[in-house]
Design an enzyme around this catalytic site. Structure first.
Site, PDB file in Angstrom:
ATOM      1  N   GLU A   1      13.681  10.841 -15.956  1.00  0.00           N
ATOM      2  CA  GLU A   1      14.649  10.609 -16.994  1.00  0.00           C
ATOM      3  C   GLU A   1      15.275  11.637 -17.670  1.00  0.00           C
ATOM      4  OE1 GLU A   1      15.578   7.465 -17.450  1.00  0.00           O
ATOM      5  OE2 GLU A   1      14.524   6.979 -15.615  1.00  0.00           O
TER       6      GLU A   1
ATOM      7  N   GLU B   1       5.898  29.400  -5.174  1.00  0.00           N
ATOM      8  CA  GLU B   1       4.625  29.240  -5.763  1.00  0.00           C
ATOM      9  C   GLU B   1       4.621  27.553  -6.467  1.00  0.00           C
ATOM     10  OE1 GLU B   1       5.514  30.707 -10.326  1.00  0.00           O
ATOM     11  OE2 GLU B   1       5.896  32.364  -8.693  1.00  0.00           O
TER      12      GLU B   1
ATOM     13  N   LYS C   1       4.433  24.706  -9.026  1.00  0.00           N
ATOM     14  CA  LYS C   1       4.698  24.886 -10.473  1.00  0.00           C
ATOM     15  C   LYS C   1       3.784  23.912 -11.406  1.00  0.00           C
ATOM     16  CE  LYS C   1       8.578  23.225 -13.256  1.00  0.00           C
ATOM     17  NZ  LYS C   1       7.897  22.404 -14.335  1.00  0.00           N
TER      18      LYS C   1
ATOM     19  N   CYS D   1      12.872  -5.150 -36.373  1.00  0.00           N
ATOM     20  CA  CYS D   1      11.922  -4.069 -36.295  1.00  0.00           C
ATOM     21  C   CYS D   1      10.597  -4.348 -36.283  1.00  0.00           C
ATOM     22  CB  CYS D   1      12.449  -2.888 -37.003  1.00  0.00           C
ATOM     23  SG  CYS D   1      11.194  -1.501 -36.885  1.00  0.00           S
TER      24      CYS D   1
END
Length: 810
Positions: free
Chosen positions: A48, A129, A131, A434
């Protein structure tokens, strides 16, 4: 990480729509960086995040004037935490460009060859290499001894974690052997093995403490402890793979440097190999991907680097990453499980984030019990532009779902098996208030699409406890009220103690209350550290000394607060943290309106004159825009183009086609135009929206903020506590007055924001792109395309030191 292609750029994007989306993307990226690098608690997946970055870059490519105007454009990491001393990197710690499929890797190799002017048959070596999925760390050795250890931070300034790094077994206090230069900065990744991560979480669970989500978060949280004893109790590991400042070269190739590191006792990854053929590089990538589950530690891709260091120097850097390196990310890992519940978390910026509570399942060797559902539309099976996702299948409690670990960070629900859906399941009802403060939660209208934004946000703003700490940090920041010494630790203490809930509370602080809160917080943290590390209680003498230091710090803090009782209007507006109201828009508002009472009265009038939804929808039809919309409202939609031009809205074939596709047929278009005409915005609204420095997006955000009574009350309380002054004016006599300045590359003496503030204070306009109208380019290390543009247009280029000398002269 999921192999995710960038979405095609909407070529119908207008400049205003691009500016609004660019601002939203920049804010989202900066917030994601802060959560990942500062809090060690990311809320979105790597995939994302990469999508956000790519969309930002697409918009910059289509609208070059926007490039560099958002802080996320060139940002690397996040600002260092105020809990640690700061270290300025002698050589910036930049990030890497990403590839998600074989074609992008092949294009990277071809791009390098084109830049060098090399043919396909000229041998060109690359290292490959693993990561490592951990925390980047820079180790500065002076004469072979570890002198300083610093995190990446924002790429230019990191956190000093030297005491903690000394406890990491893999990090030598003194380099072995000989031959190292006097100054040798070694860079690499701190990580935890899977076995050690499981053991740490077992101890956390036994102690009744929260579990770490993954090894990366655990490693980062362990290294960034204030008490080195806690770091020492956790078996952190380290791989070296790069370098910063070197007083003398140590090899001619990337491979040679790694070999030299190994002789000095620094661990390097044994799976690093060198190739001269793209097919061989990709075959190595496949082998590493197949072996990743058995490595014993997390990796999320393979990094390719040009092996020859002289070629690396020739290739240089572009924006925030080197031209000579690329990270090839892994695809996601997945499993099937059941959604046991859906809960809502409120993010620090007010976003309502749905989270699926899952029946525990192992994905890629990690037990997963939570997964992100992104936003309301994702739960319903609807994309950002109203298009179906998962063929329109919604997600419900009780569903059997496919879970993906995208980038080995935040698991994500990807699909639903409808054949296993319980007969009594019900669609999930997303809350319209909320959960943290009870304020309305709304989805703002996206001016590009005319549809609601994907994310529902709390309108509680200044009073929402879930947003409180982040809002207050923004309020006291350098570009806000600029209250010296008021770091995040103090803010957290004040929130925990209930002393601060809104900005006005800062100006009511009492010495004794503040001291009691600080002492209580320290004692709680001290007890926790002693319990974890097994150390004894500090002596009373040390406690008294600390108390004296507290008294001095609190007095200084209260004096700093008192010094900000008078503030320019533009700083106050920016400090409120209203979405879309950045520094430039805050200045535009302060320039247009004489004072806060006048502005607030104008906002009330504008709220009553807002356009209706049909007017907004008509404006959002692709290729219509404001001018064509107004002609349609005045002249109507012609059945054909036979009418005289002055009597019809002149439509291109594409505009006509888009209107018919959007509404269905001619009658529906005409009905929509009639409805939109009745919902035109009034003059009071257009005072804001038609101002080129404010615009409709910022206008709507401003009106929404003040429509929430809690926010309006908090602003009123703040205005009672401070004296608002007119906006700071630029120095008219300055040699920079009216000039356009561009900054590019890394600045070493000040941050980009500080440099921008200095330029604007002297009357200059700071731009994100170079054109023939640019007067001056200030170039630091890593300067890329903007430096070339300056040379092409004959624009004067100076170093940071030259710039500072010019500033000193006025």
């Amino acid at each position: 990480m999921a192999a995710t292609k960038s979405e095609p750029l909407d070529l119908d994007l207008t400049a205003e729509e691009a500016r609004a989306e660019y601002a939203r993307l920049s804010d989202a990226i900066l917030e994601a960086d802060r959560l990942y690098y500062q809090e060690d608690a990311p809320e979105i997946s790597d995939a994302e995040y990469d999508r956000l970055r790519r969309r930002l870059e697409d918009i910059e490519a289509r609208f070059p004037d926007l490039a560099g105007t958002g802080a996320a454009s060139t940002s690397v990491g996040a600002k260092p935490s105020e809990k640690f001393a700061k270290v300025r990197h002698a050589v910036p710690m930049l990030s890497l460009g990403n590839a998600f499929d074989d074609a992008e890797v092949a294009e990277f190799v071809a791009r390098v060859r084109r830049f060098l002017g090399w043919s396909d048959d000229t041998p060109l070596a690359f290292t490959a290499e693993p990561k490592i999925d951990g925390l980047s760390l820079s180790l500065r050795y002076v004469n072979g001894r570890l002198d300083t250890a610093a995190t990446r931070g924002d790429g230019e300034v990191g956190e000093n974690v030297t005491a903690n790094a000394r406890t990491v077994q893999d990090i030598p206090a003194v380099l072995a052997g000989a031959g190292w230069p006097e100054i040798c900065e070694v860079r690499g990744e701190v990580y935890l093995s899977h076995a050690d991560f499981a053991a740490i979480n077992a101890r956390q669970e036994a102690a009744g403490k929260p579990l770490f989500a993954n090894p990366r978060n655990a490693a980062a949280g362990s290294l960034r402890q204030l008490d080195p004893a806690i770091t020492a109790s956790r078996p952190l590991r380290f791989f070296a793979y790069a370098w910063g400042e070197l007083s003398a070269p140590i090899a001619e190739t990337q491979t040679g440097v790694l070999e030299q590191f190994a002789t000095w006792g620094l661990p390097v990854n044994p799976r690093t190999e060198t190739f001269t053929d793209t097919a061989a590089m990709l075959a190595h990538y496949r082998r590493i991907e197949a072996d990743r589950a058995g490595l014993g530690y997390d990796i999320d891709g393979v990094v390719y680097k040009v092996d020859d260091l002289a070629l690396q120097k020739r290739l240089g850097f572009v924006s925030r990453s080197p031209r000579w390196a690329l990270a090839h990310k892994f695809a996601a890992q997945e499993a099937t499980t059941v959604v046991e519940d859906i809960v809502i978390n409120v993010g620090r910026t007010g976003s309502l984030n749905p989270l699926a509570k899952l029946r525990p399942v192992t994905v890629g060797g990690v037990v997963v019990s939570n997964a992100t559902l992104h936003n309301e539309g994702y739960v319903k099976g609807v994309g950002a532009d109203g298009e179906p996702i998962r063929d329109g299948r919604d997600i419900r409690v009780g569903d059997t779902v496919t879970v993906v670990r995208a980038g080995d960070v935040i698991p994500k629900v990807m699909d639903v098996d409808l054949t296993k859906r319980p007969a009594d399941s019900r669609p999930y009802a997303f809350p319209e208030s909320c959960p943290a403060c009870g304020s309305r939660a709304v989805r703002a209208i996206n001016p590009r699409t005319g549809r609601p934004d994907a994310v529902r946000r709390c309108t509680g703003g200044l009073i929402c406890p879930a947003q409180g700490v982040e809002r207050m940090k923004h309020f006291v920041s350098r570009n806000g009220f600029d209250i010296e010494g008021f770091g995040e630790t103090y803010i957290e203490v004040l929130f925990e103690a209930g002393l601060v809930r809104q900005p006005a509370d800062l100006f009511r602080l009492d010495f004794e209350e503040l001291k009691a809160a600080i002492v209580a917080r320290r004692e709680a943290l001290s007890a926790e550290r002693r319990a974890e590390s097994g150390t004894a209680e500090p002596p009373k003498k040390a406690a008294k000394k600390k108390g004296d230091e507290d008294d001095k710090a609190i007095k200084n803090l209260l004096a700093a607060v008192e010094a900000r009782r008078a503030v320019p209007m533009n700083r106050l507006l920016f400090a409120l943290g209203i979405p879309q109201i950045g520094e430039a828009t805050a200045k535009a508002l302060a320039k247009r309106f004489a004072d806060m009472p006048t502005l607030i009265a104008a906002i009330r009038e504008a709220a009553a004159a807002q356009p209706g939804p049909d007017w907004v929808e008509l404006t959002a039809v692709p290729r219509v825009g404001g001018t064509t919309r107004d002609r349609l409202l005045d002249l109507g939609f012609p059945e054909d183009d036979a009418a005289p031009a002055k009597e019809r809205a002149r439509l291109s074939a594409v505009q006509r086609e888009n209107l018919l596709a959007h509404y269905g047929d001619v009658d529906a278009v005409r009905a929509a135009i009639a409805q939109a005409a009745a919902q035109r915005p009034g003059d009071a609204y257009r005072v804001f929206a038609d101002d080129g420095e404010i615009g409709p997006v910022a206008t709507d955000a401003l009106l929404l903020f003040f429509s929430e009574p809690h926010n309006a009350d908090a602003v009123t309380a703040l205005l009672d506590a401070v004296a608002v002054q007119p906006m700071e004016r630029a120095a008219a006599a300055s040699t920079f007055a009216g000039k356009t300045v561009v900054f590019t590359g890394a600045l070493e003496k000040m941050t980009r924001n500080e440099a921008k503030a200095v330029a604007e204070r002297l009357g200059a306009k700071v731009s994100g792109s170079v054109s023939a109208k640019t007067d001056l380019v200030v170039a630091g290390p890593g300067a890329g395309s903007k430096l070339k543009d300056a040379q092409k247009h004959g624009v004067r280029v100076v170093s940071e030191d030259d710039w500072l000398a010019m500033v000193a002269q006025g």
